[in-house]
Design an enzyme around this catalytic site. Structure first.
Site, short mmCIF file in Angstrom:
data_model
loop_
_atom_site.label_atom_id
_atom_site.label_comp_id
_atom_site.label_asym_id
_atom_site.label_seq_id
_atom_site.Cartn_x
_atom_site.Cartn_y
_atom_site.Cartn_z
CG HIS A 295 -6.51 18.33 -12.11
ND1 HIS A 295 -5.66 18.23 -13.19
CD2 HIS A 295 -7.27 17.20 -12.14
CE1 HIS A 295 -5.90 17.09 -13.83
NE2 HIS A 295 -6.86 16.46 -13.21
CE LYS B 78 -11.93 9.85 -30.47
NZ LYS B 78 -12.76 10.58 -31.45
CD1 TRP C 214 2.03 11.55 -23.62
CD2 TRP C 214 1.24 13.48 -24.41
NE1 TRP C 214 2.69 11.81 -24.80
CE2 TRP C 214 2.21 12.99 -25.31
CE3 TRP C 214 0.58 14.67 -24.71
CZ2 TRP C 214 2.54 13.66 -26.49
CZ3 TRP C 214 0.91 15.34 -25.87
CH2 TRP C 214 1.89 14.84 -26.75
CG MET D 234 1.64 6.29 -22.84
SD MET D 234 1.19 7.99 -22.40
CE MET D 234 0.37 7.72 -20.82
#
Length: 331
Positions: free
Chosen positions: A133, A288, A78, A259
């Site tokens: 990450h 979601k 995102w 997206m």
């Protein structure tokens, strides 16, 4: 209280990782099952071998580089789309998707997995938008010590991280929940034996760097609650400050619905597109995009244990970080 969490043997870790691969839709015969190992006190799995992590830390960055750093399942893609849209003034059609590398820099380049992703980035033009990450101490030294590049850090309610991780693993399986994997995710998260180590250490270390000038620290929840309060200063941080019309476009085009359409178009129309928008070409990076889905996953007992361990682990956090997260994490 962390002793109430299950700790796994090396063999049990391997079995759980193999189970995850199978649920993910990857046959263990085509890829050797990863194993867990410790490197400089942090847990990783062998899909990110030590030599790759060292290679990232020694990698040459550029002043224009933009690193998006997160603990897994904290809104990485995102924020990736938001940054690409900021740089394109909110016009998604202006984004050069051939420059996209949607996998973490500490991984091998899919689908063949024969080259480190940081070598692929050497061939890309600037500005490079790079995902990771990795805990702070494993980022490139030129980025963390010489401030050669910028870092955007996004954190997220850890309960929702686990719910998102479960959905991500199971997306190819047709299952809504796998109890064995769910318990494994909870226990390794709380003990810090998950890939990338302790979430608590991960967040705290980035928080400590938030005022050093090339770091922008935010949360998934703040983006959901008040998008512009994050994206407007973020655009300024990136040296590409947006007006109100551009902010409207960024907000519209970075919605989950938009997206998903964008990623569907990439998969259909760009060679190798599936690897750009899905992990290993299998499960979509876009899910979601909601807050609070953890309530559909945690039992009362699991939530009580989770809150108890959170209180213990956060006890020595900087008071400002603790108070910022207290209501969110512990409700």
């Amino acid at each position: 209280m962390a002793t109430r969490c299950t700790e796994y043997t090396e063999e049990e870790h391997s079995a759980m990782l193999q189970r995850q691969m199978e649920l993910f839709g990857i046959s263990v015969g085509s890829h050797s099952a990863p194993k867990m190992y410790k490197f400089e006190g942090v847990t990783f799995n062998t899909s990110m071998p030590p030599e790759i992590i060292v290679g990232v830390r020694d990698w040459n960055t550029r002043q224009e580089d933009i690193f998006i750093s997160t603990y897994p399942k904290s809104g990485t893609h995102w924020m990736y789309e938001i940054v690409l849209l900021i740089l394109a003034d909110g016009y998604s059609e202006k984004i050069d998707r051939s420059q996209m590398i949607s996998h973490m820099i500490e991984m091998m380049y899919p689908p063949d997995l024969t080259r480190p992703i940081y070598e692929i980035f050497d061939e890309k033009g600037s500005p490079r938008v790079i995902l990771s990450h990795l805990p702070w101490q494993f980022l490139p030294k030129q980025l963390t010590e010489q401030k050669k590049g910028k870092v955007i850090y996004v954190t997220r309610n850890p309960n929702d991280i686990l719910a998102s991780m479960s959905r991500f693993i199971l997306a190819s399986s047709g299952k809504e929940k796998d109890e064995i994997i769910w318990k494994y995710l909870i226990n390794t998260f709380l003990t810090g034996d998950a890939s990338y180590g302790s979430w608590f250490d991960h967040v705290e270390r980035y928080w400590e760097q938030r005022n050093q000038g090339n770091v922008f620290f935010t949360s998934y929840e703040q983006l959901k609650k008040d998008f512009r309060s994050v994206v407007k200063p973020l655009s300024k941080f990136l040296g590409h400050e947006l007006d109100e019309d551009a902010l409207d476009r960024v907000e519209e085009k970075s919605s989950v619905k938009a997206m998903k359409k964008t990623y569907d178009d990439i998969e259909r129309n760009i060679p190798g597109g599936a690897e750009m928008v899905k992990a290993m070409g299998k499960n979509s990076f876009i899910q979601k995009g909601v807050i609070g889905s953890w309530k559909d996953y945690f039992t009362v007992a699991e939530n009580e244990l989770f809150e108890e361990v959170c209180k213990e682990k956060m006890a020595n956090w900087d008071k400002n970080l603790y108070f910022e997260w207290h209501n969110l994490l512990l409700r």
